[in-house]
Design a protein around this motif. Structure first.
Motif, PDB file in Angstrom:
ATOM      1  N   TYR A  44     -20.563 -11.753  -3.544  1.00  0.00           N
ATOM      2  CA  TYR A  44     -19.048 -10.810  -1.717  1.00  0.00           C
ATOM      3  C   TYR A  44     -20.479 -10.597  -1.367  1.00  0.00           C
ATOM      4  O   TYR A  44     -21.628 -10.437  -0.838  1.00  0.00           O
ATOM      5  CB  TYR A  44     -18.574 -10.118  -2.365  1.00  0.00           C
ATOM      6  CG  TYR A  44     -17.526 -10.597  -3.512  1.00  0.00           C
ATOM      7  CD1 TYR A  44     -16.983 -10.947  -3.232  1.00  0.00           C
ATOM      8  CD2 TYR A  44     -18.333 -10.491  -4.720  1.00  0.00           C
ATOM      9  CE1 TYR A  44     -15.757 -11.741  -4.500  1.00  0.00           C
ATOM     10  CE2 TYR A  44     -17.052 -10.601  -6.372  1.00  0.00           C
ATOM     11  CZ  TYR A  44     -15.891 -11.025  -5.704  1.00  0.00           C
ATOM     12  OH  TYR A  44     -14.947 -12.070  -6.985  1.00  0.00           O
ATOM     13  N   GLU A  90     -20.490 -18.810   1.586  1.00  0.00           N
ATOM     14  CA  GLU A  90     -20.620 -17.814   3.100  1.00  0.00           C
ATOM     15  C   GLU A  90     -18.625 -17.535   3.753  1.00  0.00           C
ATOM     16  O   GLU A  90     -18.091 -16.706   3.199  1.00  0.00           O
ATOM     17  CB  GLU A  90     -21.230 -17.016   3.788  1.00  0.00           C
ATOM     18  CG  GLU A  90     -22.788 -17.293   4.131  1.00  0.00           C
ATOM     19  CD  GLU A  90     -22.212 -15.662   3.970  1.00  0.00           C
ATOM     20  OE1 GLU A  90     -21.722 -14.840   4.209  1.00  0.00           O
ATOM     21  OE2 GLU A  90     -23.431 -15.532   2.755  1.00  0.00           O
ATOM     22  N   TYR A  91     -18.203 -19.240   3.368  1.00  0.00           N
ATOM     23  CA  TYR A  91     -17.184 -19.276   3.827  1.00  0.00           C
ATOM     24  C   TYR A  91     -16.282 -18.637   2.955  1.00  0.00           C
ATOM     25  O   TYR A  91     -14.725 -18.331   2.775  1.00  0.00           O
ATOM     26  CB  TYR A  91     -16.872 -20.552   3.954  1.00  0.00           C
ATOM     27  CG  TYR A  91     -15.293 -21.115   4.160  1.00  0.00           C
ATOM     28  CD1 TYR A  91     -14.424 -20.800   5.405  1.00  0.00           C
ATOM     29  CD2 TYR A  91     -15.053 -22.034   2.770  1.00  0.00           C
ATOM     30  CE1 TYR A  91     -13.278 -21.069   5.637  1.00  0.00           C
ATOM     31  CE2 TYR A  91     -13.540 -21.776   3.797  1.00  0.00           C
ATOM     32  CZ  TYR A  91     -12.484 -21.638   4.707  1.00  0.00           C
ATOM     33  OH  TYR A  91     -11.652 -22.062   5.594  1.00  0.00           O
ATOM     34  N   ARG A  95     -17.168 -12.108   3.011  1.00  0.00           N
ATOM     35  CA  ARG A  95     -16.113 -10.658   3.324  1.00  0.00           C
ATOM     36  C   ARG A  95     -16.117  -9.041   2.436  1.00  0.00           C
ATOM     37  O   ARG A  95     -16.827  -8.946   2.101  1.00  0.00           O
ATOM     38  CB  ARG A  95     -15.046 -11.882   3.037  1.00  0.00           C
ATOM     39  CG  ARG A  95     -14.251 -12.892   3.095  1.00  0.00           C
ATOM     40  CD  ARG A  95     -13.438 -13.435   2.942  1.00  0.00           C
ATOM     41  NE  ARG A  95     -13.272 -15.002   3.141  1.00  0.00           N
ATOM     42  CZ  ARG A  95     -11.974 -14.981   2.749  1.00  0.00           C
ATOM     43  NH1 ARG A  95     -11.283 -15.720   2.291  1.00  0.00           N
ATOM     44  NH2 ARG A  95     -12.586 -17.853   2.488  1.00  0.00           N
ATOM     45  N   ASP A  96     -16.144  -8.685   3.298  1.00  0.00           N
ATOM     46  CA  ASP A  96     -16.101  -7.192   3.142  1.00  0.00           C
ATOM     47  C   ASP A  96     -15.333  -6.750   1.779  1.00  0.00           C
ATOM     48  O   ASP A  96     -15.269  -6.472   0.796  1.00  0.00           O
ATOM     49  CB  ASP A  96     -15.425  -6.270   4.189  1.00  0.00           C
ATOM     50  CG  ASP A  96     -16.552  -6.391   5.020  1.00  0.00           C
ATOM     51  OD1 ASP A  96     -17.611  -6.642   5.347  1.00  0.00           O
ATOM     52  OD2 ASP A  96     -16.314  -6.150   6.172  1.00  0.00           O
ATOM     53  N   TYR A 101      -6.554 -12.055  -0.492  1.00  0.00           N
ATOM     54  CA  TYR A 101      -6.574 -13.574   1.176  1.00  0.00           C
ATOM     55  C   TYR A 101      -6.119 -14.139   0.442  1.00  0.00           C
ATOM     56  O   TYR A 101      -5.938 -14.655  -0.758  1.00  0.00           O
ATOM     57  CB  TYR A 101      -8.263 -13.817   1.066  1.00  0.00           C
ATOM     58  CG  TYR A 101      -9.299 -13.097   1.735  1.00  0.00           C
ATOM     59  CD1 TYR A 101      -9.323 -12.422   2.623  1.00  0.00           C
ATOM     60  CD2 TYR A 101     -10.195 -12.472   0.685  1.00  0.00           C
ATOM     61  CE1 TYR A 101     -10.531 -10.978   3.182  1.00  0.00           C
ATOM     62  CE2 TYR A 101     -10.707 -11.351   1.183  1.00  0.00           C
ATOM     63  CZ  TYR A 101     -10.704 -10.796   2.553  1.00  0.00           C
ATOM     64  OH  TYR A 101     -12.363  -9.490   2.296  1.00  0.00           O
ATOM     65  N   ARG A 107     -10.424 -20.102  -3.365  1.00  0.00           N
ATOM     66  CA  ARG A 107     -11.825 -19.223  -3.649  1.00  0.00           C
ATOM     67  C   ARG A 107     -12.592 -19.399  -4.965  1.00  0.00           C
ATOM     68  O   ARG A 107     -13.892 -19.160  -5.481  1.00  0.00           O
ATOM     69  CB  ARG A 107     -11.787 -18.213  -2.642  1.00  0.00           C
ATOM     70  CG  ARG A 107     -11.642 -17.634  -1.122  1.00  0.00           C
ATOM     71  CD  ARG A 107     -11.554 -16.280  -0.959  1.00  0.00           C
ATOM     72  NE  ARG A 107     -12.697 -15.484  -1.659  1.00  0.00           N
ATOM     73  CZ  ARG A 107     -12.634 -14.454  -1.547  1.00  0.00           C
ATOM     74  NH1 ARG A 107     -11.500 -14.066  -2.188  1.00  0.00           N
ATOM     75  NH2 ARG A 107     -13.134 -13.417  -2.106  1.00  0.00           N
TER      76      ARG A 107
END
Length: 487
Positions: A44, A90-91, A95-96, A101, A107
């Motif tokens: 992450y 990364e896609y 993310r933070d 999401y 994912r």
């Protein structure tokens, strides 16, 4: 014994709940018992930069997600003696946040597919893949149905741990078919279909070699319609492979004798512990009094945690000579309730909306009693932390609360806390009043606290149980051919 944990979060890297504590602590306890335990999780964007800078890339490969061929990097780092592997894309993961999401199904389908493919790039193929919660639920299904023809994978056993059955990874059938590039065969008798939807946890419950959950009582509860979240029938069918093992806590980090957040270090001395109560009262602006029972709560403020019971009798509770300190956030209704109580009874109630780890530890250290009246609680760690800090738990008898808190028996002198059976606000209030009454009897209260001291809350006992299950699984895999798999 080589065990690879497959999970979506782990302390000290990223955490949203108790899952991270388990994945961060159990491998250490297993290593102490001779296992080679490691962890694989997503890379992450929220992972601390200090850890990222130490990672090394050991492989890159493509993962097919439906018609898409997605990049995957496999990275590795040693953290506190445990090897962590990371699935890098990364896609999906740069993310933070961790969850929440719109593309979470995609994912974590990618994550599961990548984990299984990554096994071939490890130095040693694991004896056991220990998968946790729905985010890793697809792994046992993929391993058995897609890779079982490969001799390298054939001997890998799988274990799946249910941390909370309520969260199952449910989404549309057509969406899963698109992500896996598969047809209706996904939803056969032992497939991923459940009530006209796709269910990733169901795949794990069908195909994992062994199922565990986080307390013996919860293992029984989830086989009933009341707690089974529509999967109780399947869990009853797999009852012979379902084991409940109570979680532990990190007794090194959570040690009132060596905790930097604690004002006055102590072990078993109630007089020294009460110095922390005075310090907490002073910090929060409550009247300083050693004799006034202080009840602590550190929790998500949601229905599951029993706050509808607290709301129903809060006025009556505040008629007692007590103080109540609450730390947490959640449902605006309960946040508003405790803010109202703080404004109207500042001599008795203080609430901190949000989370503060240091304050949480000071609440455990400064409270005499710890209230946890949950509707359901798979294991619960807060009652174990309370016992560790010599705060006496008051709980409802459900899940891990029932397994770890034994109500005080005035005849035998046994019991480390107080409990009530029925989910009823006045049963809870009666139990709190009983605790308050016994608090006034110094010798009795000290006996209750000392009863809690005798228990082992570390991961040592749990690790022993897991090691026995791992050995059983590995032996069965190595000595016997796999049974035919049908989808």
């Amino acid at each position: 014994m080589n065990v690879l944990f497959v999970a979506s979060e782990a302390v000290p890297l990223v955490k949203t709940g108790g899952l991270a504590d388990v994945v961060g602590s159990l491998p250490k306890a297993l290593k102490e018992r001779g296992a080679d335990a490691s962890v694989i999780m997503p890379k992450y964007g929220a992972i601390p930069q200090a850890a990222v800078e130490q990672m090394e890339t050991i492989a890159t490969f493509a993962v097919k997600v439906g018609w898409r061929s997605q990049y995957c990097g496999l990275l590795k780092v040693d953290i506190e003696g445990i090897v962590y592997y990371f699935i890098d894309n990364e896609y999906y993961f740069g993310r933070d946040g961790i969850y929440g999401y719109g593309d979470d199904p995609e994912r974590f389908v990618f994550f599961s597919l990548a984990v299984v493919e990554a096994l071939r790039y490890l130095d040693v193929m694991p004896d056991v893949l220990h998968c946790h919660d729905w985010q890793a639920g697809l792994v046992p299904y993929v391993l058995r149905c897609w890779y079982d023809h490969d001799p390298a994978y054939k001997r890998v056993a799988t274990m799946f741990t249910i941390h909370n059955l309520k969260y199952q990874g449910v989404f549309g059938k057509r969406q899963l078919q698109d992500l896996l590039g598969a047809g209706d065969e996904l939803f056969g008798a032992r497939g991923l279909g459940h009530y006209e939807a796709a269910n990733l946890m169901k795949g794990a419950l069908e195909y994992a070699d062994k199922l565990t959950t986080v307390s013996p009582t919860y293992a029984g509860e989830i086989q009933t319609e009341a707690y089974g979240e529509t999967l109780d029938g399947l869990l009853r069918y797999r009852a012979g492979d379902l084991v409940g093992i109570v979680n532990g806590i990190d007794t090194i980090s959570f040690d009132p004798m060596n905790d930097p957040a604690v004002v006055s270090p102590y072990r078993n001395s109630l007089s020294r512990k009460r110095k922390n109560k005075l310090a907490l009262q002073r910090e929060l602006g409550l009247p300083e009094s050693e004799s006034t029972p202080l009840i602590g709560i550190v929790s998500r403020l949601v229905d599951q945690k029993g706050f509808d019971l607290v709301a129903a009798v809060l006025d009556e509770l505040l008629e007692e000579e007590i103080q109540l300190v609450v730390l947490g956030s959640g449902d605006p209704h309960y946040e508003g309730l405790f803010n109202w109580a703080t404004a109207n009874r500042p001599d008795k109630v203080k609430v901190w909306i949000g989370y503060n780890d240091s304050l949480a530890r000071r609440i455990y250290a400064g409270s005499d009693m710890y209230l946890m009246p949950s509707l359901f609680e798979p294991c619960g760690l807060s009652q174990l932390l309370a016992l560790r800090y010599r705060s006496v738990p008051i709980v409802r008898e459900t899940g891990g609360l029932k397994d770890t808190v034994k109500s005080y028996d005035e005849v035998t002198g046994e019991g480390n806390g107080f409990s009530f059976t029925w989910y009823n606000a006045h049963d809870m209030l009666y139990t709190i009043r009983r605790a308050i009454g016994l608090y006034r009897q110094e010798a009795v209260w000290e006996q209750i606290v000392m009863n809690g001291v005798k228990e082992d809350y570390s991961w040592t006992r749990s690790a022993k149980s897991y090691m026995a299950l791992y050995a059983e699984l590995a032996a069965k895999r190595k000595e016997a051919e796999r049974w035919p798999v049908t989808s």
